[in-house]
Enzyme design. Structure first.
Site, PDB file in Angstrom:
ATOM      1  CD  GLU A   1      23.138  12.083 -19.075  1.00  0.00           C
ATOM      2  OE1 GLU A   1      23.326  10.839 -19.158  1.00  0.00           O
ATOM      3  OE2 GLU A   1      23.931  12.938 -19.505  1.00  0.00           O
TER       4      GLU A   1
ATOM      5  N   GLY B   1      24.880  16.073 -15.963  1.00  0.00           N
ATOM      6  CA  GLY B   1      26.128  16.770 -15.680  1.00  0.00           C
ATOM      7  C   GLY B   1      27.319  16.198 -16.414  1.00  0.00           C
ATOM      8  N   GLY B   2      27.153  14.996 -16.974  1.00  0.00           N
ATOM      9  CA  GLY B   2      28.256  14.386 -17.716  1.00  0.00           C
ATOM     10  C   GLY B   2      29.192  13.591 -16.831  1.00  0.00           C
TER      11      GLY B   2
ATOM     12  CB  CYS C   1      33.801  15.820 -16.279  1.00  0.00           C
ATOM     13  SG  CYS C   1      34.869  16.922 -15.322  1.00  0.00           S
TER      14      CYS C   1
ATOM     15  CG  HIS D   1      65.626  33.200  -7.896  1.00  0.00           C
ATOM     16  ND1 HIS D   1      66.007  31.884  -8.097  1.00  0.00           N
ATOM     17  CD2 HIS D   1      66.313  33.644  -6.821  1.00  0.00           C
ATOM     18  CE1 HIS D   1      66.904  31.563  -7.180  1.00  0.00           C
ATOM     19  NE2 HIS D   1      67.116  32.617  -6.390  1.00  0.00           N
TER      20      HIS D   1
END
Length: 476
Positions: free
Chosen positions: A34, A39-40, A42, A446
């Site tokens: 990485e 964590g990416g 996102c 409703h």
């Protein structure tokens, strides 16, 4: 050279695949590479940090409407620094947890560095060579930067860098008219910035249905300036430290100048696969640099799989998670058996109002099934009891179905809780026959907002009829 059972490049959705493989084979040895914070996208600079910012913006807009309901309310102070700090603290905490987990896992060697292929199945990571016959590419993407004269001389922000600012800009210019521009425009205008959005496309939010996008544009324009069909041709740094944007209207070529304290480039995403040198590993890319995969998410190199943003398809976290599941199933089976299916990919824009969509738009539905084989249903929020109570004026739901069997083709919503309301439709689109009948036959509470979806399906009509009443009833 170090040998691994699996190498994962990217620490976002690919971690789901890796975790599954490690559960199935606890003795497996893995490498995770990485180059950015773990964590990416996102988590680190995408969906999660922006939503941590957008909720306070939503509260600002809700409080601003309180007087309409007989409630005298005012915002005494907006602490922008505190809003940003809250977001960063929460994100940084999760990043550190992931970093710790990767660094201390007995089966994983964590390489927080950029990798590149040197030959098939062999990667160089910080001067060390590692190898595996199973490689997962989940490398994400990067902000797309347009070719604008003078851009290299001006300090601008992208969706990555603007998350780190601590001082609220008095004036913010956003180049781009899609969902990234819309969400950041909503946030910064709610915080108190004077926001100007400059979009190249004739339509604001060009991926949405025109009438849905127009309602969003009209509502958001109460708080910011939105220019569409404008080409930005030059950026300049003024002697006072401001940024100047020179643009022209694409049809008339009429020039326009905008000045701002900060500029945000929000013109989409681009491939970052080039840093991997995939060609050295026999991994093909398309004309835009996205990694090419087949319907099973295999690349052109046997044993190398790719998914998420890096394949250039639907760049959403939920899609990357789905693709990770497909890859995992194919890895644990003897032969690839799961094909990707994108017929009902939902998306949402977390502005005020929200916008949400799934499946086909009207144009695509006509092209595929013919005008006479489609019915459209539409219903306004304000014509339901809950919508009236909320004062939700001009917002509506649009649905498309096949005439012969009521198969749901797509749905589009603009209004409060659109991202939640769309899910009822998404779930039906994943049933075997994708029929609207269960929705039509089921009870809806409703008075709840979900009635607007039910009534949209109960108002199915031919296309000509829909367009006849569109201008009068649905605010577009």
């Amino acid at each position: 050279m170090k040998e691994y059972d699996v190498i994962l490049i990217g620490s976002g959705s690919g971690m789901y695949v890796l975790e599954g493989l490690l559960r199935k084979n606890p003795d497996m040895k893995a490498a995770v590479i990485e180059k950015d914070e773990p964590g990416g996208i996102c988590l680190t600079r995408g969906c999660i940090p922006t939503k941590l910012l957008l909720y306070p913006a939503e509260l600002v807009r809700l409080i601003g409407e309180a007087n309409n309901f007989g409630i005298e309310a005012e915002i005494k102070k907006l602490d922008f620094e505190k809003v940003m700090k809250r977001m960063r603290n929460r994100i940084d905490s999760e990043i550190e947890q992931i970093r710790h987990g990767l660094s201390h896992h007995k089966n994983i060697d964590f390489y927080p560095i950029t990798a590149e292929f040197v030959e098939p199945y062999v990667l160089n990571v910080g001067g060390e060579r590692i190898s595996s016959k199973l490689i997962l590419l989940c490398t994400g993407s990067k902000p797309a930067i347009p070719k604008i004269r003078g851009i290299e001389k001006v300090k601008y922000h992208t969706s990555d860098t603007i998350l780190h600012i601590t001082k609220l800009p008095k004036r913010l210019a956003i180049i781009g008219g899609g969902y990234i521009a819309a969400e950041f425009g909503h946030f910064f205008s709610a915080m108190g910035s004077e926001v100007t959005i400059i979009g190249r496309n004739p339509q604001f939010l060009p991926d949405e249905e025109p009438e849905i996008a127009e309602v969003a544009r009209q509502t958001l324009s109460k708080h910011m300036k939105i220019f569409t069909n404008y080409e930005v041709i030059e950026l300049q740094q003024t002697i006072t430290g401001k940024k100047k944007i020179i643009a022209h209207e694409r049809t008339s070529k009429k020039p326009e100048a905008f000045e701002a304290d900060e500029v945000l480039i929000a013109t989409g995403r681009a491939s970052n696969a080039d840093i991997l040198h995939p060609e050295r590993a026999g991994i093909k890319t398309d004309e835009h640099g996205w990694i090419a995969v087949n319907e099973f998410l295999q690349t052109t190199a046997e044993g190398v799989w790719a998914f998420g943003d890096c394949i250039g398809g639907y760049q959403f976290k939920h899609v990357a998670n789905y693709e990770a599941m497909v890859v995992y199933y194919n890895l644990i089976s003897d032969i690839p058996r799961a094909k990707v299916d994108y017929h009902a990919v939902p998306r949402a824009i977390f502005t005020y109002p929200e916008v949400a969509s799934v499946g086909m738009g009207e144009k695509e539905a006509i092209e595929k099934h013919g005008k006479d084989n489609i019915l459209i249903g539409a219903y306004r929020y304000e014509d339901t009891a809950k919508g009236e109570a909320m004062g939700a004026k001009d917002y509506f739901v649009k649905v498309l179905v096949k005439k012969d069997n009521l198969e749901i083709l797509g749905a589009h919503i603009v209004g409060p809780e659109a991202s939640i309301l769309i899910q009822e439709i998404v779930n039906l689109m994943y049933t075997e026959d994708r029929s609207a009948v269960p929705l039509l036959q089921s009870m809806h509470i409703h008075p709840a907002l979900s009635e607007v979806v039910e009534r949209a399906f109960n108002s199915l009509m031919p296309l000509d009829h829909y367009h006849h009443i569109l201008d009068h009833h649905f605010g577009a």
